[in-house]
Each structure stands twice: as C-alpha cells, then as structure tokens.
Scaffold this active site. Structure first.
Site, PDB file in Angstrom:
ATOM      1  N   ASP A  32       0.894  -1.154   0.000  1.00 15.55           N
ATOM      2  CA  ASP A  32       0.000   0.000   0.000  1.00 15.55           C
ATOM      3  C   ASP A  32       0.930   1.199   0.000  1.00 15.55           C
ATOM      4  O   ASP A  32       1.535   1.515   1.026  1.00 15.55           O
ATOM      5  CB  ASP A  32      -0.874  -0.019   1.265  1.00 15.55           C
ATOM      6  CG  ASP A  32      -1.870   1.129   1.281  1.00 15.55           C
ATOM      7  OD1 ASP A  32      -1.569   2.180   0.674  1.00 15.55           O
ATOM      8  OD2 ASP A  32      -2.935   0.996   1.906  1.00 15.55           O
ATOM      9  N   HIS A  33       1.078   1.837  -1.163  1.00 14.83           N
ATOM     10  CA  HIS A  33       2.157   2.824  -1.279  1.00 14.83           C
ATOM     11  C   HIS A  33       1.973   4.004  -0.312  1.00 14.83           C
ATOM     12  O   HIS A  33       2.919   4.697  -0.001  1.00 14.83           O
ATOM     13  CB  HIS A  33       2.336   3.302  -2.721  1.00 14.83           C
ATOM     14  CG  HIS A  33       1.203   4.111  -3.245  1.00 14.83           C
ATOM     15  ND1 HIS A  33       0.163   3.554  -3.939  1.00 14.83           N
ATOM     16  CD2 HIS A  33       0.941   5.426  -3.161  1.00 14.83           C
ATOM     17  CE1 HIS A  33      -0.685   4.499  -4.258  1.00 14.83           C
ATOM     18  NE2 HIS A  33      -0.256   5.652  -3.810  1.00 14.83           N
TER      19      HIS A  33
ATOM     20  N   HIS B 228      -6.020   2.596   1.578  1.00 16.09           N
ATOM     21  CA  HIS B 228      -5.245   3.742   2.066  1.00 16.09           C
ATOM     22  C   HIS B 228      -5.883   4.432   3.276  1.00 16.09           C
ATOM     23  O   HIS B 228      -5.234   4.683   4.289  1.00 16.09           O
ATOM     24  CB  HIS B 228      -5.086   4.799   0.965  1.00 16.09           C
ATOM     25  CG  HIS B 228      -4.565   4.253  -0.321  1.00 16.09           C
ATOM     26  ND1 HIS B 228      -3.527   3.372  -0.381  1.00 16.09           N
ATOM     27  CD2 HIS B 228      -4.927   4.487  -1.613  1.00 16.09           C
ATOM     28  CE1 HIS B 228      -3.281   3.081  -1.647  1.00 16.09           C
ATOM     29  NE2 HIS B 228      -4.120   3.737  -2.405  1.00 16.09           N
TER      30      HIS B 228
HETATM   31  N1  NAP Z   1       0.223   2.258 -12.762  1.00 14.69           N
HETATM   32  C1  NAP Z   1       0.282   2.656 -11.532  1.00 14.69           C
HETATM   33  O1  NAP Z   1       0.797   3.761 -11.218  1.00 14.69           O
HETATM   34  C2  NAP Z   1      -0.257   1.780 -10.410  1.00 14.69           C
HETATM   35  C3  NAP Z   1      -0.361   2.327  -9.125  1.00 14.69           C
HETATM   36  C4  NAP Z   1      -0.794   1.520  -8.073  1.00 14.69           C
HETATM   37  C5  NAP Z   1      -1.120   0.197  -8.330  1.00 14.69           C
HETATM   38  N2  NAP Z   1      -1.042  -0.321  -9.582  1.00 14.69           N
HETATM   39  C6  NAP Z   1      -1.361  -1.748  -9.773  1.00 14.69           C
HETATM   40  O2  NAP Z   1      -0.235  -2.374 -10.373  1.00 14.69           O
HETATM   41  C7  NAP Z   1      -0.640  -3.397 -11.254  1.00 14.69           C
HETATM   42  C8  NAP Z   1      -0.045  -3.137 -12.619  1.00 14.69           C
HETATM   43  O3  NAP Z   1      -0.531  -1.911 -13.118  1.00 14.69           O
HETATM   44  P1  NAP Z   1      -0.029  -1.279 -14.491  1.00 14.69           P
HETATM   45  O4  NAP Z   1      -0.642   0.067 -14.534  1.00 14.69           O
HETATM   46  O5  NAP Z   1       1.433  -1.404 -14.644  1.00 14.69           O
HETATM   47  O6  NAP Z   1      -0.743  -2.246 -15.561  1.00 14.69           O
HETATM   48  P2  NAP Z   1      -0.539  -2.232 -17.141  1.00 14.69           P
HETATM   49  O7  NAP Z   1       0.118  -0.994 -17.600  1.00 14.69           O
HETATM   50  O8  NAP Z   1      -1.856  -2.615 -17.727  1.00 14.69           O
HETATM   51  O9  NAP Z   1       0.519  -3.426 -17.396  1.00 14.69           O
HETATM   52  C9  NAP Z   1       0.133  -4.760 -17.388  1.00 14.69           C
HETATM   53  C10 NAP Z   1       1.326  -5.654 -17.694  1.00 14.69           C
HETATM   54  O10 NAP Z   1       0.880  -7.002 -17.642  1.00 14.69           O
HETATM   55  C11 NAP Z   1       1.356  -7.666 -18.816  1.00 14.69           C
HETATM   56  N3  NAP Z   1       0.410  -8.718 -19.189  1.00 14.69           N
HETATM   57  C12 NAP Z   1      -0.936  -8.595 -19.385  1.00 14.69           C
HETATM   58  N4  NAP Z   1      -1.456  -9.811 -19.698  1.00 14.69           N
HETATM   59  C13 NAP Z   1      -0.422 -10.693 -19.708  1.00 14.69           C
HETATM   60  C14 NAP Z   1      -0.325 -12.078 -19.928  1.00 14.69           C
HETATM   61  N5  NAP Z   1      -1.393 -12.830 -20.197  1.00 14.69           N
HETATM   62  N6  NAP Z   1       0.893 -12.661 -19.847  1.00 14.69           N
HETATM   63  C15 NAP Z   1       2.001 -11.931 -19.568  1.00 14.69           C
HETATM   64  N7  NAP Z   1       1.950 -10.601 -19.325  1.00 14.69           N
HETATM   65  C16 NAP Z   1       0.760 -10.002 -19.389  1.00 14.69           C
HETATM   66  C17 NAP Z   1       1.437  -6.597 -19.868  1.00 14.69           C
HETATM   67  O11 NAP Z   1       2.350  -7.048 -20.840  1.00 14.69           O
HETATM   68  P3  NAP Z   1       2.374  -6.498 -22.352  1.00 14.69           P
HETATM   69  O12 NAP Z   1       2.338  -5.006 -22.235  1.00 14.69           O
HETATM   70  O13 NAP Z   1       3.681  -6.996 -22.841  1.00 14.69           O
HETATM   71  O14 NAP Z   1       1.172  -7.059 -23.039  1.00 14.69           O
HETATM   72  C18 NAP Z   1       1.961  -5.428 -19.048  1.00 14.69           C
HETATM   73  O15 NAP Z   1       3.349  -5.541 -18.922  1.00 14.69           O
HETATM   74  C19 NAP Z   1      -2.171  -3.395 -11.233  1.00 14.69           C
HETATM   75  O16 NAP Z   1      -2.598  -4.369 -10.306  1.00 14.69           O
HETATM   76  C20 NAP Z   1      -2.526  -2.013 -10.730  1.00 14.69           C
HETATM   77  O17 NAP Z   1      -3.763  -2.014 -10.036  1.00 14.69           O
HETATM   78  C21 NAP Z   1      -0.611   0.443 -10.617  1.00 14.69           C
END
Ligand code: NAP
Length: 543
Positions: free
Chosen positions: A227-228, A290
C-alpha cells in the site's frame, strides 16, 4: 549518501543497510563496512527480483526509478538482479533502453548518470512469457538458476505482481508448478517472497479467496501486500510523532480529542482509467486500503516492540474495533457521491459520466464520506470522519486531529475578530502534495490591547531536511528485500477492512442512488457529506 540515512528504518535501528553506491555484483566487497566509516542501518538480502508485468505502467513510472534510486544511494545489495517479464517480445538490451527512457521521463528528480545507469542496467534482464499458459515460467527457472550463480543472489527470489489482478491466480498457478517457491523446512534462506499490488480482492469473499490462493503457494510471512501510502514519510512519521515524543500521546484519547478528520482530495478525474474506475469506485480504490490504513495508524495503541508483527497486531485491532455500519441508517454514517461537470482551476471539466469508458448512466461513486466509531477504551465517543473524492476543489491529503476546546472561555468574543474565532487546537499531518506537520493554536497579537490570533507552527519535510525524499516505492521495495513487513498489509487486516465495507458496497450496489451526479467538479462533494458531521456540530475543515 551519508548521515541519517534516507531510508533509515525509524522502527528498527538495529537492522543494517549499506550507505554507499552499491555496484551490485561487480563491486569490490568491503570486508567490514563499519571499519570503512560507513554507517550501517539495515541489510538488504541478496536476491533476484522478478517483475511480472514489466512492460506496464507501474514498472516504468515507479518500480525501475525506485530501484535505480536505491542503487545509486547504496541501498541495494551488491548481489542483486532484476528480471522483467511480460508478453511483449524484447531483448535484454531493448528492455534496458526502454527502462532508461522511462526513468528520464518519469523520474527527473533522480540524478541521472550514464556510468551508474550502465552498471545498474547490466543486472537487468528480460524474458517474454504468457502467464496464463501452463509452463510459462519454465525458462524463468533456468534463468534464475544462472543468475543466482552470476550475481550471487543465493537463490532468494522476490516476485512482484505488477499485472492486472485477473492474472494473479494464473501467475500463482505458474509459480506453484515451478520449483521457484520451495522453502526448505527450518531454513529462512533461500527465500521466495511476493509483493502483491492492490486491489486485494473486490469484496470480503474475493479477498479471502485471494489469500487462500496466496497461502497455497506462499506462507503469510512471505507475502508483502503493498500500500504505497504506507511508504510515505509523513505516514511513517505518525508513529514517530506519537511514540517518540512525550507530549502528544497523553492527549491522544477521548479525554482530549474531539474528533479526527482524514481527507483525501484529488482535483483530477479518472484520467483515462474509466474502465478500471467503473469496476472499482472510490470506496474500493481509496477507502478500503489507504484511508483505513491511516485510521489504524492514528488510532492504534503503542505496539509492545518495533517488530513488524507487533505493529501489525495493533493496527489490525483498530480495524476490528470499528463499529459495523448500521445498514438501516446508512445515510447517517456513509455518503456516496459522483461528480458532474464543473470547473477546476477555472477550466471546464466533464462530469464522470462523460469520461471515456464510463457508462452514461453509471452509478459508480467517485466520492465517499464516512463517520466511523472505534469502539474501544481510548476512542469511545470520538468520531473519525473520512472523506475521499475525485474532482474536488484542491489536491490534498491530510489527517487533522481536532482537540477539545479550552474548558473555560476566558478570552471571549471581545478579544477576537469575527474572522478569527477561537476554535480548537488542530494537529494536522500533511501527506500530500506537501509532507509535513502543523499545529494550530491561539496567540496574542502584538499591541497594547489583548487581541487573539489563530496561528500555526509548521514543519515541512522538503525544506526541513533539504534532501530528496525517497519515494514510497523505494522505501517499500527496500523493506521487502530486507524482510521487514511492518509497512505492508497483513491478511487479517485486509479482511477486517473488507468486513467493514463490503456490506456498505452491497447495499449501495443494490440500491441505485437517486441523485447522481450530486456534486459539481471543483466543489467539496455532495451536501450530504456536511450533514454527516452536523449531528455532532462538527464541520469539515475548510482547506
Ligand atoms: N500504474 C500505476 O501507477 C499503479 C499504481 C498503483 C497500483 N497499480 C497496480 O499495479 C498493477 C499493474 O498496473 P499497471 O498500470 O502497470 O498495468 P498495465 O500498464 O496494464 O501493465 C500490465 C502488464 O501485464 C502484462 N500482461 C498482461 N497480460 C499478460 C499475460 N497474459 N501474460 C504476460 N503478461 C501479461 C502486460 O504485458 P504487455 O504489455 O507486454 O502485453 C503489461 O506488462 C495493477 O494491479 C494495478 O492495479 C498500478
């Protein structure tokens, strides 16, 4: 880095960490860092960190910048490497280049040095894979075996779930069928650990199911639910403020505290994440994790020690002490809202229902206000008001402890201007955008007559220490590598928070709101939110 240590664990000073740049496995090894005059605080274990979802947003914006910052400040173990995994086909070098671009784009405050980057990047690898296909981690097992030898990671593996939650179960299946999560009986190393990103389920049932799935592969002490918010300096400082100072804790109870207000206000809307928000809503996105974490830190009893479990025990007790919502009178304790069109900083902005990937008749809440009662000895009768929302009039997150007024009005209205009415003392812990603490109190205006003024003493992290504040991800990743779970959410606490809010969500989802959208963008939420406090003659702080 020298001196106090930016990631010094305020709770555990007996653990140790290096304080010079650690060129990982290529670096000369210091026989005894203490002899070299380097102050030691915590040791991060040798390990390989595997990022599932390494082509995603979180890796680019947060994880790689955090790792590079830890590297240049000497907080990564020398024996360390990173393996990024996702579907996109890339070579190691292509991945390294894309991470370098992201670092420069998303973390301009981290001083970039090409030589340091090259040394850091030489320990980054990339492996394409489909996590939902059986055998998807076969190559990973082989690669980690090789890297364990090459980088001296001693077989310790940290898995980071940075994918959509729908992939958590497939990844856990893959890990279970691999040989990567064995833990030899009686030995603490080599260890597997896993960092799980929120959401931890979407209600009590799915949270329990996720825990069961995690516990099928990992032991609870290997699971780090991130939880950042808990990695932010001010949030960690809540415990220091309360338990390292003698003056606050005697006042920190029902005798002296009138009520507590916790506000998380964002001016932004859903920022292209309409599909996610339609599923989640404000209660799941902000309150369940949070905001309830903040409540538990403010309300917890002093832990018996600084061991992770002692702190987590006390926080969990608070969550279990919060009175369940009276669903027959829910409006008196919980208010939901959704923004309509309005103005933010003079600019017209669309309503939630006009955002991309949001239903035109969506009933998803973008605002929540709650009145909580903590039914224990310390807090009986002290309301904790919590509000969180998007498209509010100011970007601010803070905790305000409102103390009771002076018992006798010696200085009555003759001593103050109407605009300066003497209120209660308020201690504010500012969490974002500026981190700091301020204490509001009455003072005498200079002059021959006695006129009172309302002033505040302010402490600001940015100016007080003059150092770059580590990001929450730096702190939390380092803690996980060091095996310190204090700032991570434990299974029972997560379940306690869902037990509290799942019934409210169910009720809200079964009864369509009659008046959505019920607040204009750029305001402080629906009027019902004010009514929540009016029963106790309280008002939200004007921010
Ligand atoms: N972004 C933020 O700032 C943030 C903040 C807090 C929490 N989070 C949490 O962190 C997590 C990730 O978020 P994100 O924003 O980074 O998500 P995202 O941008 O949608 O990235 C998803 C990743 O998963 C990979 N992926 C999807 N399906 C796949 C599969 N079947 N096999 C292998 N790889 C697969 C994608 O690969 P490809 O791109 O190569 O398809 C991509 O690298 C989530 O749970 C989100 O709730 C994110």
């Amino acid at each position: 880095m020298t001196g106090g240590g930016k990631i010094a664990n305020v709770y555990q000073t007996d653990r140790v960490a290096k304080k010079e740049e650690a060129p990982m496995s290529q670096s000369p090894v210091l026989d005894n860092p203490l002899k070299e005059g380097i102050r030691i605080e915590r040791a991060a274990d040798p390990c390989a960190m595997v990022i599932f979802g390494a082509h995603g947003d979180l890796t680019k914006r947060k994880l790689i910048p955090a790792l590079f910052a830890l590297y240049i400040e000497g907080f990564l173990p020398r024996e360390f490497c990173v393996v990024g995994m996702s579907r996109t086909k890339m070579t190691d070098d292509e991945f390294r280049l894309s991470m370098k671009d992201s670092l420069q784009q998303f973390a301009p405050d981290i001083p970039f040095d090409q030589d340091k980057w090259d040394r850091f990047a030489s320990s980054i690898y990339y492996l394409p894979a489909h996590f939902d296909e059986p055998g998807g981690l076969h190559e990973l097992s082989q690669l980690l075996g090789t890297l364990s030898q090459k980088h001296g990671t001693q077989g310790n593996n940290l898995f980071y779930l940075s994918t959509p939650p729908s992939l958590y179960n497939p990844i856990l299946d893959r890990l279970a069928e691999s040989n990567l999560v064995e833990r030899r009986k009686g030995l603490t190393a080599p260890w597997p650990r896993i960092i799980v990103e929120k959401p931890f389920g979407r209600d009590l049932e799915t949270a329990v199911a996720l825990d069961e799935r995690l516990h099928g592969v990992f032991k609870e002490d290997q699971v780090f639910r991130i939880d950042h918010y808990l990695g932010k300096e001010t949030v960690q400082n809540i415990m220091v403020l309360r338990f390292a100072n003698g003056i606050f804790e005697p006042l920190w109870n029902r005798e002296h505290v009138d009520h507590v207000q916790i506000t998380n206000a964002e001016t932004i809307g859903v920022e292209g994440r309409g599909a996610y928000y339609e599923e989640a809503g404000n209660m799941r996105d902000m309150i369940q994790n949070h905001m309830l974490q903040l409540v538990s830190l403010v309300a917890m009893e002093p832990p018996i020690s600084l061991a992770a479990e002692a702190t987590r025990d006390e926080k969990a007790k608070v969550l279990r002490s919060i009175r369940p919502f009276d669903l027959n009178n829910l409006d008196k304790y919980a208010v939901r809202g959704q923004y309509g069109p309005g103005y933010i900083a003079g600019q017209a902005v669309p309503g939630y229902r006009e955002e991309p990937k949001v239903a035109k008749d969506s009933n998803r809440e973008t605002f929540t206000a709650l009145k909580l009662h903590i039914d224990n000895w310390r807090w009986a009768g002290v309301p904790f008001y919590v509000r969180s929302g998007k498209r509010l009039s100011k970007h601010v997150t803070e905790i305000a402890v409102h103390f009771k007024k002076a018992p006798h009005r010696l200085f009555n209205l003759n001593f103050v201007d109407a605009a300066e009415l003497i209120g209660p003392n308020i201690l504010v812990m500012k969490i974002q955008p500026d981190e700091g603490i301020s204490l509001k109190f009455a003072t005498k205006q200079p002059g021959t007559t006695t006129k009172l003024r309302w002033l505040s003493m302010d402490f600001n992290y940015g100016t007080a220490f003059g150092e770059r504040t580590p990001t929450a991800y730096e702190r939390l990743i380092h803690d996980c590598i060091s095996g310190d779970a204090t700032l991570f959410s434990r299974s029972d606490a997560v379940q306690a928070s869902w037990e509290l809010i799942s019934p409210v969500l169910e009720k809200w989802e079964s009864e369509a709101p009659k008046n959505f959208p019920n607040y204009a963008a750029g305001t402080w939420g629906p009027p019902e939110s004010d009514e929540l406090l009016a029963d106790d003659d309280d008002v939200w702080r004007s921010l």
